[in-house]
Design a protein around this motif. Structure first.
Motif, PDB file in Angstrom:
ATOM      1  N   ASN A 214       0.818  -1.212   0.000  1.00 23.42           N
ATOM      2  CA  ASN A 214       0.000   0.000   0.000  1.00 23.42           C
ATOM      3  C   ASN A 214       0.854   1.265   0.000  1.00 23.42           C
ATOM      4  O   ASN A 214       1.845   1.371   0.717  1.00 23.42           O
ATOM      5  N   ASN A 215       0.468   2.200  -0.865  1.00 23.14           N
ATOM      6  CA  ASN A 215       1.093   3.516  -1.018  1.00 23.14           C
ATOM      7  C   ASN A 215       2.428   3.481  -1.748  1.00 23.14           C
ATOM      8  O   ASN A 215       3.069   4.513  -1.912  1.00 23.14           O
ATOM      9  N   ILE A 245      -0.230   2.367  -5.120  1.00 22.81           N
ATOM     10  CA  ILE A 245      -1.139   1.346  -4.640  1.00 22.81           C
ATOM     11  C   ILE A 245      -2.089   1.976  -3.621  1.00 22.81           C
ATOM     12  O   ILE A 245      -1.651   2.621  -2.665  1.00 22.81           O
ATOM     13  N   GLY A 246      -3.368   1.816  -3.838  1.00 26.60           N
ATOM     14  CA  GLY A 246      -4.368   2.408  -2.963  1.00 26.60           C
ATOM     15  C   GLY A 246      -5.020   3.648  -3.545  1.00 26.60           C
ATOM     16  O   GLY A 246      -5.979   4.158  -2.967  1.00 26.60           O
ATOM     17  N   GLN A 255      -4.635  -2.975  -9.321  1.00 26.49           N
ATOM     18  CA  GLN A 255      -3.840  -2.847  -8.112  1.00 26.49           C
ATOM     19  C   GLN A 255      -3.662  -4.201  -7.423  1.00 26.49           C
ATOM     20  O   GLN A 255      -2.564  -4.547  -6.973  1.00 26.49           O
ATOM     21  N   LYS A 259      -0.007  -6.450  -6.957  1.00 26.70           N
ATOM     22  CA  LYS A 259       0.474  -6.947  -5.660  1.00 26.70           C
ATOM     23  C   LYS A 259       0.911  -8.411  -5.716  1.00 26.70           C
ATOM     24  O   LYS A 259       1.591  -8.896  -4.809  1.00 26.70           O
TER      25      LYS A 259
END
Length: 261
Positions: A214-215, A245-246, A255, A259
């Motif tokens: 995330n981020n 991401i996010g 997204q 991952k």
């Protein structure tokens, strides 16, 4: 903050969408473009004696075929539609016609690569109705252009027929069957399915040892195609598509897929 460069990725999506492409422009330029688009639409409507209604969102529309007894779309509904998208000048961009037998299925969400004006317009419609929309560029593709198919700042005319509204579980099952059939028909081996329902295949090993989180700032090169092989969009040879991401303006499936890499 980590920056990850991902070079090769093959993903199969039920509803094909890759990312929202946005551009930042100054408010004054934005207002000037809106004013210019509105004048172009008004002139087209007047020149062709069209009795159109202007919505609160800034697009114009006409009701081609009404169906007062039809169900209405709500947020997050899955709906099917036939449509034809062209520029105000008449150049065709894309169409899904009744003669094809299979309508386009979409989710009523504003996190989509599809022109926002079409989604906004669809929210006015009921099952069985046909509308014609006149969309300013800020509710279409904006400053995004793709070869000669989609001009920059294009004003669009969209004729759309809303056929059915479905629940999300039925749509997911429908998409899964389509993807599994595609995989089988094309003899694609070594396919995996994620918990979120994304089918994927690793096509090349990477050199990194970190997994996106995330981020994280992500840079990808991609080619997006429909399952019939027609190309939707791709990054230019010397450019990447960058996002975190996010981020709310990037398709969730993309997204989640990144991952996995």
């Amino acid at each position: 903050m980590r920056t990850l460069i991902i070079k090769k990725l093959v993903l199969l999506f039920g509803i094909v969408s890759i990312a929202i492409l946005t551009s930042c422009i100054e408010d004054s330029d934005y207002n000037k473009q809106n004013s210019k688009d509105d004048k172009l639409i008004k002139k087209h409507i007047e020149d062709n004696n069209i009795d159109a209604i202007k919505s609160n969102y800034g697009f114009y529309y006409t009701v081609v075929e009404a169906n007062e007894s039809g169900n209405e779309i709500e947020e997050n509904d899955i709906f099917s539609m036939y449509y034809k998208i062209s520029t105000l000048e008449g150049a065709q961009i894309e169409e899904v016609l009744e003669s094809s037998g299979t309508p386009k299925r979409m989710k009523m969400t504003y996190n989509s690569i599809f022109p926002q004006g079409i989604l906004m317009g669809s929210s006015l419609m009921k099952e069985g109705e046909t509308y014609r929309f006149y969309l300013p560029s800020n509710l279409a593709y904006g400053s995004y252009n793709y070869n000669e198919l989609i001009p920059r700042e294009a004003v669009l005319i969209v004729e759309s027929k809303l056929t059915t509204i479905e629940d999300e579980d039925a749509q997911k099952e429908f998409e899964k069957i389509i993807i599994e059939t595609y995989i089988s028909d094309n003899n694609i081996a070594d396919i995996s399915e994620s918990d979120s329902g994304v089918f994927y295949k690793k096509t090349a090993d990477g050199t990194g040892d970190t997994v996106p989180g995330n981020n994280d700032l992500i840079k990808i090169k991609y080619t997006a195609k429909y399952l019939d092989g027609n190309e939707l969009s791709k990054t230019e040879d010397d450019k990447t598509f960058d996002f975190r991401i996010g981020a709310e303006n990037v398709i969730e499936g993309v997204q989640e897929s990144v991952k996995l890499m």
